[in-house]
Design an enzyme around this catalytic site. Sequence first.
Site, short mmCIF file in Angstrom:
data_model
loop_
_atom_site.label_atom_id
_atom_site.label_comp_id
_atom_site.label_asym_id
_atom_site.label_seq_id
_atom_site.Cartn_x
_atom_site.Cartn_y
_atom_site.Cartn_z
N HIS A 1 1.29 4.25 -2.91
CA HIS A 1 1.32 5.65 -3.13
C HIS A 1 2.22 6.33 -3.54
O HIS A 1 2.19 7.41 -4.32
CB HIS A 1 1.26 6.32 -1.38
CG HIS A 1 0.09 6.11 -0.89
ND1 HIS A 1 -1.21 6.94 -1.28
CD2 HIS A 1 -0.58 5.72 0.32
CE1 HIS A 1 -2.35 6.70 -0.49
NE2 HIS A 1 -1.79 5.85 0.52
N GLU B 1 -6.37 6.84 -1.39
CA GLU B 1 -6.50 5.61 -0.50
C GLU B 1 -7.20 4.41 -1.28
O GLU B 1 -6.56 3.34 -1.20
CB GLU B 1 -7.27 5.99 0.70
CG GLU B 1 -6.69 6.47 1.82
CD GLU B 1 -5.16 6.18 2.10
OE1 GLU B 1 -5.02 4.81 2.28
OE2 GLU B 1 -4.18 6.88 1.94
N HIS C 1 0.87 -1.31 0.04
CA HIS C 1 -0.08 -0.09 0.02
C HIS C 1 1.04 1.22 0.13
O HIS C 1 0.49 2.44 -1.01
CB HIS C 1 -0.92 -0.09 1.11
CG HIS C 1 -1.87 1.28 1.27
ND1 HIS C 1 -3.19 1.19 0.85
CD2 HIS C 1 -1.61 2.43 1.83
CE1 HIS C 1 -3.73 2.53 1.14
NE2 HIS C 1 -2.71 3.25 1.83
N GLU C 2 1.85 1.49 0.83
CA GLU C 2 2.78 2.63 1.02
C GLU C 2 3.66 2.66 -0.43
O GLU C 2 3.83 4.00 -0.76
CB GLU C 2 3.74 2.39 1.95
CG GLU C 2 3.09 2.40 3.40
CD GLU C 2 2.27 3.63 3.56
OE1 GLU C 2 2.37 4.67 3.13
OE2 GLU C 2 0.98 3.61 4.26
#
Length: 271
Positions: free
Chosen positions: A140, A197, A136-137
């Site tokens: 981004h 998100e 997820h990070e």
Amino acid sequence: MKLKNATIILGTIGLITACATNPFTGKKTMALVPNSQLFPTAFAQYDQFLSENKVVKGTSDAAMVTRVGQKIAVAAERWLNANGHVGYLNDYKWEYNLVNDETVNAWCMPGGKIVVYTGILPIAKGETGLAAIMGHEVAHALANHGQQRMSAAYVQQGVAIAGNIAIKDEQSRNAFNQYYGIGSQVGVMLPFSRAHETEADKIGLYLMAIAGYNPDEAAELWKRMSAGSSGQAPPELLSTHPSNESRIANLTALAPTAKQEAAKFGVTSFK
Ligand SMILES: [Zn+2]
């Protein structure tokens, strides 16, 4: 009045020239700060962060962070190459570090500079949960979400006219840290938008699945994260990543698609 119009027009030109299509989302995104400015700044700030914090070396947890990070990076490269974006990661200098800090947090700066805090490991609850967090990070970073937030802030401040903005003074570096996750150093990191998100959740699921980690675990991870927020100190990660039930439902619904995506790369069993 005339001056104001001219400013708007010039600002608009600046925006158009600075837009680029993001390979993960297919969307035109705003990038007033080019990677050639961003990456050297990110690398320097990352090194400074490491020098001021306790980096964990030689433990099984540190090895796990490196292992997961490397697999996620390889998955990103495979996905980009397969989708016609060869060379997208050329300027990336991946690095994965575990930092001894009870804060429940993890982040990835532009160019692939990752930090995982020991405080998030109990919520990760193992390698697959950690893959959900790091996927997820990294998502981004790959989708340039920090860059877009920083660019949007510059536009709001009316400094978009030049098109490209240099990160050269102390104030700009503080803004950089605020938008890229080094929250504890300069105050509060601003939360990602719901749209960012959702994007990062989807890309992150693909990456973890292609890396061989079961994407079903992502929803479980965020359930644990939310449960952790009922204590006296909510996880730092939640303050920058607003979560809710629809996010968990969305992750659950997307997991089969992530497995199909992984199958395109010959990955059909997951741990
Ligand atoms: Zn996020």
